[in-house]
Design an enzyme around this catalytic site. Structure first.
Site, PDB file in Angstrom:
ATOM      1  N   GLU A   1      51.783  65.731  35.237  1.00  0.00           N
ATOM      2  CA  GLU A   1      52.970  66.373  35.827  1.00  0.00           C
ATOM      3  C   GLU A   1      54.101  66.467  34.814  1.00  0.00           C
ATOM      4  O   GLU A   1      54.134  65.764  33.824  1.00  0.00           O
ATOM      5  CB  GLU A   1      53.445  65.608  37.067  1.00  0.00           C
TER       6      GLU A   1
ATOM      7  N   GLU B   1      52.737  62.989  32.345  1.00  0.00           N
ATOM      8  CA  GLU B   1      52.074  64.162  31.756  1.00  0.00           C
ATOM      9  C   GLU B   1      50.558  64.159  31.969  1.00  0.00           C
ATOM     10  O   GLU B   1      49.913  65.189  31.808  1.00  0.00           O
ATOM     11  CB  GLU B   1      52.311  64.262  30.240  1.00  0.00           C
TER      12      GLU B   1
END
Length: 350
Positions: free
Chosen positions: A175, A318
């Site tokens: 994300e 991430e």
């Protein structure tokens, strides 16, 4: 839309117990004391149950990075400005972020999805599923409508659908979204009953003063919106985020296609909590990659029912922890494929 989501959830089945037993018997026949490879053996059994195969081909793997902005950044809850979200999306697409580096090492592909970035982005590799230009400020009202929350979950499912058709058989969550630890902490607090103080962490590394402010903002968001803890879609729509909803969809989509899904850090785990609340059987398809340094992550994993594989004091997000976990999953698969049995090696059993 709701019926489509319900249909997808109904496709998720319990793991194949006969395949798990076959994997267990194979592990017992390998040249080692029973259980001595710990979590690698747990992963091997789980993969067999997910795929109904002792030796599934999981070589095509994708880290799906969902990106979205958060209106709550107006409250000053992050050390970084909201402009960083679109800037980092372009960094992912250029291959320069930490998750890109670690994914390359693991032989995985990064697929970046714009589900709610507050900027107009264009790139041939970008998957565009934009539903809003960022959520509304949860400290003042709902993040999004209920319909948009369902759309975001379905968007995650649809991304998995397409990647599955392209040959991918293992997925991981990632994300990007400045302010998303605030939304994730609010989701956790509502869903688990933990206080905002227990659910909040320092995210991007904020100081004591801003951390106290962040906890107050989370409490205000919950009080303002009064989300229903028994209704995960209501929680998403009122205090969640578009990328959190999208990742919940990724998890549900992977589970419905009998594919393992590796859960990254705190934000991904908030999405996993939503997915688990929508469908308990989805948890069986999740592999908890690592224990984040975000202080509530361990408690969140416990509530979901996941045990992290690694602990490297990371808190980047991430999909970085998930990328590293791919190596351990491959190790578990190699043990199953390549390790000698007692009979084949001529080794006496204990």
């Amino acid at each position: 839309m709701r019926s489509k989501l319900e249909e997808e959830i109904r496709r998720i089945e319990p793991l194949d117990e006969s395949a798990i037993q076959q994997a267990e018997q194979h592990l017992l026949n390998l040249t080692k004391p029973p259980g001595s490879l710990g979590k690698l053996e747990d992963i091997a059994r789980q993969l067999a149950g997910i795929t109904s195969s002792l030796h599934p081909d999981l070589s095509r793997k994708a880290i799906i990075v969902m990106a979205a902005d958060h209106g709550v950044c107006e409250e000053g809850v992050s050390a970084f400005p909201a402009e960083v979200t679109p800037q980092m999306v372009l960094n992912f697409l250029a291959g320069g972020a930490a998750v890109n580096v670690l994914a390359r090492q693991a032989g995985a592909d990064v697929r970046c999805v714009d589900i709610g970035v507050n900027a107009e982005l264009s790139h041939p590799e970008l998957i565009s599923r934009k539903l809003m230009h960022g959520t509304n400020n949860i400290a003042r009202g709902p993040a999004m409508t209920r319909e948009t929350a369902i759309e975001a979950v379905l968007a995650g499912i649809e991304v998995v659908d397409q990647l599955w058709l392209d040959g991918y058989r293992m997925f991981a969550t990632g994300e990007m979204g400045i302010g998303n630890t605030t939304a994730s902490s609010a989701v956790m607090s509502v869903m688990t009953g933990d206080s905002p103080e227990e659910a909040a962490g320092r995210g991007t590394g904020i100081n004591d003063e801003r951390f106290a402010h962040k906890m107050a903002v989370i409490r205000r968001a919950i009080e303002t919106n009064a989300p229903d803890a028994s209704d995960p879609i209501d929680v998403l729509s009122k205090v969640g985020g578009l990328e959190i909803a999208g990742l919940a969809g990724v998890i549900i989509g992977a589970a419905s296609r009998k594919c393992p899904v590796v859960i990254d850090g705190f934000i991904s785990s908030a999405a996993a909590l939503i997915a688990a609340s929508l469908c308990k059987d989805a948890v069986s398809y999740m592999i908890g990659s690592h224990l984040s340094d975000e202080r509530a992550h361990g408690q969140l994993l416990l509530k979901i029912g996941l045990s992290p594989v690694i602990h490297l004091s990371m808190r980047l997000g991430e999909g970085t922890g998930a990328a590293l976990c791919f190596h351990f999953i491959e190790a578990a698969q190699r043990v199953m494929r390549e390790m000698a049995t007692f009979d084949s090696a001529g080794v006496s059993r204990g």
